[in-house]
Design an enzyme around this catalytic site. Structure first.
Site, short mmCIF file in Angstrom:
data_model
loop_
_atom_site.label_atom_id
_atom_site.label_comp_id
_atom_site.label_asym_id
_atom_site.label_seq_id
_atom_site.Cartn_x
_atom_site.Cartn_y
_atom_site.Cartn_z
CE LYS A 80 -3.84 2.02 2.59
NZ LYS A 80 -4.66 2.22 3.95
CB SER A 155 -7.96 3.73 2.94
OG SER A 155 -7.08 3.02 4.07
CB SER A 179 -7.73 0.88 6.16
OG SER A 179 -8.66 2.05 5.99
#
Lengths: 501, 490, 95
Positions: A80, A155, A179
């Site tokens: 990420k 996210s 997330s």
């Protein structure tokens, strides 16, 4: 051979036994990235093939040299874009950091590299990890590979997508209020948020420091265990890192569940927003656990209904301060100040320095981020701090206490990960409160600092992934992974790659 | 004593840079004067993802200081973020301590500037740890060019020591600061170098004016940018006058105006209002989630108690009470620092008279140090050697004048006292030789003797010089005494 | 609570953000909605409850006062939006 559906542990063993080379595996997945990313938009930056192959060849030659490497050596992984990595920009999917190149690796990333894993690139996310749909990326929204008109969640949406679409066998993301778990749930993969402090936050770009944790994505529970084994452990560079011995997380995966006490949270199961199909999935999981010898008990988390509000005070407060560093002075986006802008400074009453900061921040940060900064600033400001920030910290304690009491009765908690399957792109983007309410079942683990995992649990009639969530007391990751692995073996889910061809 | 129509009320906030190798939350050097932006890392640059880790030495030095300042040391202390934007503050917040400082209330006694033999007491509110900001250099000429930011200093550990408004004059403020600096250097917690910014003071100043039997308080002004002790004194004096005039003109009291911040302009000798927006005062303090609370254990306290050593006030007291020095003399030696006290103690320990030791140190030793820009550690004459010399003077083996010659010789030669005397041709003259000498002088100078006998005490002076010509080693004092005795007996 | 236009402008200013007039009402309305939502916390009786700033019980974490290598000077400045090779440069305070 379809490598993408194998467990990473299996694939790692094949690489170790030289049944397949790291080069072949890396090429295979990198090709899939090139093939599918234009469809799902999961990646922000990808290493070029030469760089990836160079890393792969190094691992191959080490294996050839008879070196004993970690079980995950040679496996590709995506990261990420909230975790610092040298060699590519680390953007947080923000215009603010579009060109930021960190001069260091996050501890968790360094541990993956040290274990011989091959980083393919960085995955898309909601800007600064603020969001539940990856629509808040400053660059582009990512798409759910099971239904391209739907969000992959967020996210860490890009990370979930790379695993779901078989572009990478593994990924790591960050989980501040769900997330990792929510995008895993939306994309039909496994996602784990460890105990706060188990994985170092050094190099994890902060959203809300007392809630943020790094966690893995995979198709198989045993792969979550293997990745966590690599990234967990004390880091002297993170003061909040737990100085505890990390148990062997894989050896107990096959322990029988007989006598396991499973709690079902009444407040979650009765939640008015809970989709009936998800409710059914939880009930089916309950039965499956009973069939494996577990007992089911109902538990209460009386302060549960306040968890979203608590979260949406504490997280913005910390964020408002964490994101104050983006002042365009030492790194990050700086607005081009025209003479027009400078003359504007006389009308705004700001001096040129302030004008530069204000315009850069206003242009470099997205709407959701700015609103959360403002909310946090408000909730911390003189006269309001007691009613908002401090009150939220107290309610947080009540929520944590509820969990502690529940865990005196049961070993793990079973419930939904998210009230609904993946929603449509644009469906909730204009209603923040509706968007936030979805985080009901995930934020509590962050508030209480406990480990939690979401697992696939079949599909809706429309073919969207369903998911359940398991939570355990602090530092009981091994228990959580054991239950998850047994559920996978008992058929709760069959790892599936979303077909994109 | 107080001739002003008001009472001055002053409290000081003193920032002290602690003597650590590395910064408060990262391993970068704190050395002063490095090229700009060379002592920086992801943590003190505030790069995204970096995290602070507390320097244990800074905590130790803070505890040591707190103990010496009679502070209550917190059992649990924590870290808070003070949020404000400035480019020399790269994180957008300063890590400080808000509601649980490491050192709680305490006090410091300091020599009263009006009555040096007594002390005044200033009570302390707290002392807390915090990180320093970096340095901004502005275009002072036109104000148009870019400002330059150097982050070397960012993250340097500071201890902020906050006093109650117990100081009642500019001189008292200066005296407190002087004593505080001396104590901090005795403790070894800071070099207190004001030029390098290791010690910085802000003063909170207002006036209490008696009107119709009630005290009226003027608005509090915080004066910043006090870069020397003299600046502290001058700024407070100036501010007192300014506030009194302003009160006479406007009648504004503490109830009518919030605390104002003014900067001291040393060249102009005035304080100037600093433009500050109302909102910038809202620092939105909250506990830093990246740092965990610190528990101060008994072991941590006793570790520091052991190394506290003798404070300046204890040293002054010992020099006066145990060694019989006058308060002024004790203060001069103590004010030179711990090494000077140790040197003095060494001289006395060698058997020299304490008062003679004090005199010689204040005059000869300190002058030489000053002339040659040396520290006492670098002084070429050891305490034991000086002690030996002073003992010789005490015993009249050499006189004071010869003693000074030997002292000069010892500055350049590593020699024993007898060797030095031999090298300088100094021999002790026995009393029969002096008697013969004096008889000769009386015989040879009838005129002078007559004057002396007539009561002109100065007349003998000319004979001393003559005696020296006859025998360079003759002790002037002894010659004078003997001459007088002989004349008296005539 | 009622959040006035001035309140929102002040919060924006404290946050070093500015709101364009065109977007102000949209932002303000979302801001007010979220604030109204979190106000439910005031219903909770938290008398005697200790604030929970950290989710885990960790305390007294320190490091020794040992020098670590700093960044190379050019690396330290490498992400700077503006620099003269020695300093970070920002616009002047005076205008």
């Amino acid at each position: 051979m379809q490598l993408e559906i194998l467990s990473a542990v299996q694939l790692g063993a094949m690489i170790a036994k030289r049944e397949v080379s790291c080069r072949e595996v890396s090429k295979y997945f990198l090709d899939r990235v090139h093939q599918f990313d234009s469809i799902v938009s999961a990646m922000v930056n990808v290493f070029d093939e030469a760089t990836v192959m160079e890393q792969a060849d190094q691992v191959d030659s080490r294996i050839l040299g008879g070196e004993k490497l970690s079980p995950l050596a040679g496996l590709p992984i995506t990261i990420k874009d909230v975790l610092c990595l040298e060699g590519l920009p680390t953007t947080c999917s923000s215009k603010m950091l579009q060109n930021f190149r960190p001069p260091y690796n996050a501890t968790s990333v360094q541990r993956l590299i040290d274990a011989g894993m091959i980083v393919l690139g960085k995955t898309n996310m909601d800007e600064f990890a603020m969001g539940s749909s990856t629509e808040n990326s400053a660059f582009f929204p990512s798409r759910n590979p099971w239904a391209l008109d739907r969000t992959p969640g967020g996210s860490s949406g890009g990370s979930a997508v790379t695993v779901a679409a078989g572009m990478s066998p593994l990924s790591i993301g960050s989980d501040t209020g769900g997330s990792v778990r929510q995008p895993a749930a939306f994309c039909g993969v496994c996602g784990l948020k460890p105990t706060y402090g188990l994985v170092s936050r050094f190099g994890l770009i902060a959203f809300a420091s007392s809630l943020d944790q790094v966690g893995p994505f995979a198709h198989h529970v045993e792969d979550l265990a293997a990745v966590l084994q690599v990234i967990a452990g004390h880091d002297p560079r993170d003061s909040t890192s737990l100085n505890v011995a990390i148990p062997d997380l894989t050896s107990g995966l096959n322990a029988p569940l007989k006598g396991l006490r499973v709690g079902v949270v009444r407040e979650h199961q009765d939640h008015p927003a809970l989709d009936p199909e998800i409710s059914k999935a939880v009930q089916a999981t309950q039965k499956l656990l009973q069939s494996l010898g577990a007992t089911i008990e109902e538990v209460h988390l009386p302060n549960s209904r306040h968890s979203v509000a608590t979260y949406y005070v504490i997280a913005p407060c910390e964020a408002s301060s964490n994101l104050a560093r983006y002042e365009a002075a030492h790194y990050g986006y700086r607005a081009r100040m025209t003479t027009e802008a400078s003359s504007k400074s006389s009308t705004s009453g700001r001096n040129p320095l302030e004008e530069m900061m204000v315009v850069s921040r206003s242009q470099g940060l997205g709407e959701e981020v700015k609103r959360r900064i403002m909310l946090g600033t408000f909730a911390l400001s003189a006269g309001y701090s007691d009613a908002y920030y401090k009150q939220a910290l107290k309610v947080r304690r009540l929520i944590a206490n509820d969990y502690q009491q529940a865990f005196q009765k049961v070993d793990v908690l079973l419930g939904p990960a998210f009230p609904t399957p993946a929603f449509r792109l644009g469906e909730k983007i204009d209603d923040p409160v509706q968007m936030y309410l979805g985080d009901q079942f995930t934020v509590e683990a962050n508030l209480a600092g406990i480990p939690a995992m979401s697992l696939p649990a079949g599909f809706t009639r429309d073919g969207l992934p369903l998911a359940i969530q398991l939570q355990a007391p602090q530092l009981q990751e091994a228990r959580l992974l054991n239950v998850g692995h047994q559920l996978q073996r008992a058929g709760l889910f069959e790892p599936k790659i979303a077909g994109l061809v | 004593m107080n001739q002003t129509p008001y009472r001055l009320v002053v409290g000081l906030e003193v920032h002290v840079q602690l003597s650590t190798e590395t910064k408060l939350f990262c391993g970068c050097s704190t050395t002063f004067g490095a090229p700009p932006n060379t002592q920086v890392c992801p943590v003190c640059l505030g790069l995204p993802g970096s995290l602070p880790v507390l320097n244990e030495k800074a905590v130790q030095l803070a505890i040591r200081t707190g103990l010496a300042l009679n502070c209550k040391i917190a059992e649990v202390t924590k870290w808070d973020r003070k949020n404000y934007f400035y480019p020399d503050l790269p994180k957008g917040y300063q890590i400080s301590q808000f509601d649980q400082p490491i050192c709680g209330e305490g006090y410091l006694d300091f020599p009263d500037p009006d009555a040096p033999e007594t002390t005044q007491r200033v009570r302390l509110i707290r002392a807390h740890l915090e990180e320093d900001a970096g340095k901004s250099m502005h275009d002072e000429v036109h104000g148009r060019a870019d400002s330059k930011i150097d982050l070397n200093r960012t993250g340097t550990p500071l201890l902020e020591i906050v006093s109650f408004p117990d100081l009642t004059s500019a001189a008292a403020a200066k005296a407190y600061l002087t004593e505080l600096r001396l104590l901090l250097t005795y403790l070894g917690v800071s070099d207190c170098n004001m030029q390098e910014g290791s010690l910085r003071a802000d003063a909170n100043v207002n006036l209490h004016i008696p009107v119709d039997g009630n005290d009226i308080a003027t608005p509090i002004v915080e004066v910043k940018n006090l870069n020397s002790f003299r600046a502290v004194e001058r700024a407070i004096q100036y501010e007192a006058g300014r506030q009194f005039e302003l009160w006479k003109q406007t009648g504004k009291t503490i109830k009518d105006a919030p605390k104002q911040t003014r900067g001291w302009d040393d060249e102009a000798g005035v304080t100037k209002a600093q433009r500050e927006k109302e909102e910038s005062a809202d620092y939105r303090y909250f506990p830093d989630p990246d740092l965990v609370p610190l528990r101060v254990t008994e072991a941590m306290l006793s570790q520091q108690k052991v190394v506290l050593g003798e404070s300046p006030s204890a040293a002054r007291n010992r020099l006066q009470v145990n060694l019989g020095l006058k308060p002024y003399d004790a203060d001069v030696i103590v004010s030179q620092g711990q090494s000077m006290v140790a040197y003095f103690d060494g001289v006395v320990a060698g058997g020299a008279d304490p008062k003679r030791s004090s005199n010689w140190i204040q005059q000869d030793v300190m002058r030489t140090l000053k002339e040659n820009d040396l520290s006492v550690e670098q002084f070429p004459i050891s305490a034991a050697r000086l002690s030996e010399l002073l003992r010789a003077i005490d015993a009249s083996v050499v006189d004071n004048t010869r003693g000074k010659s030997i002292f000069q010789y010892l500055l350049e030669h590593d020699a024993t006292i007898p060797d030095a005397m031999a090298a300088l041709g100094i021999v002790q003259v026995d009393s029969s030789e002096i008697e013969t000498l004096c008889k000769e002088l009386i015989d040879e100078n009838p005129k002078v003797i007559a004057e002396a006998r007539a009561g002109n005490a100065k007349a003998l002076g000319s004979l001393i010089g003559a005696a020296r010509k006859k025998n360079a080693n003759a002790d002037a004092k002894v010659v004078r005494e003997l001459l007088q005795k002989m004349i008296d007996a005539m | 609570m009622n959040v006035s236009r001035e309140d929102i402008l002040k919060v924006a200013s404290l946050s070093k953000l500015e709101l364009a007039e065109a977007e102000f009402e949209v932002v303000a309305s979302k801001f007010r909605n979220v604030l109204a939502f979190v106000e439910q916390l005031n219903e909770v009786d938290t008398t005697g409850v200790e604030e929970m700033a950290h989710p885990v019980d960790v305390h007294t974490v320190t490091r020794s006062d040992t020098l670590q290598e700093s960044l190379d000077h050019d690396v330290a400045l490498s992400n700077a939006p503006k620099s003269d090779g020695e300093f970070f440069l920002v616009p002047p305070v005076l205008g």
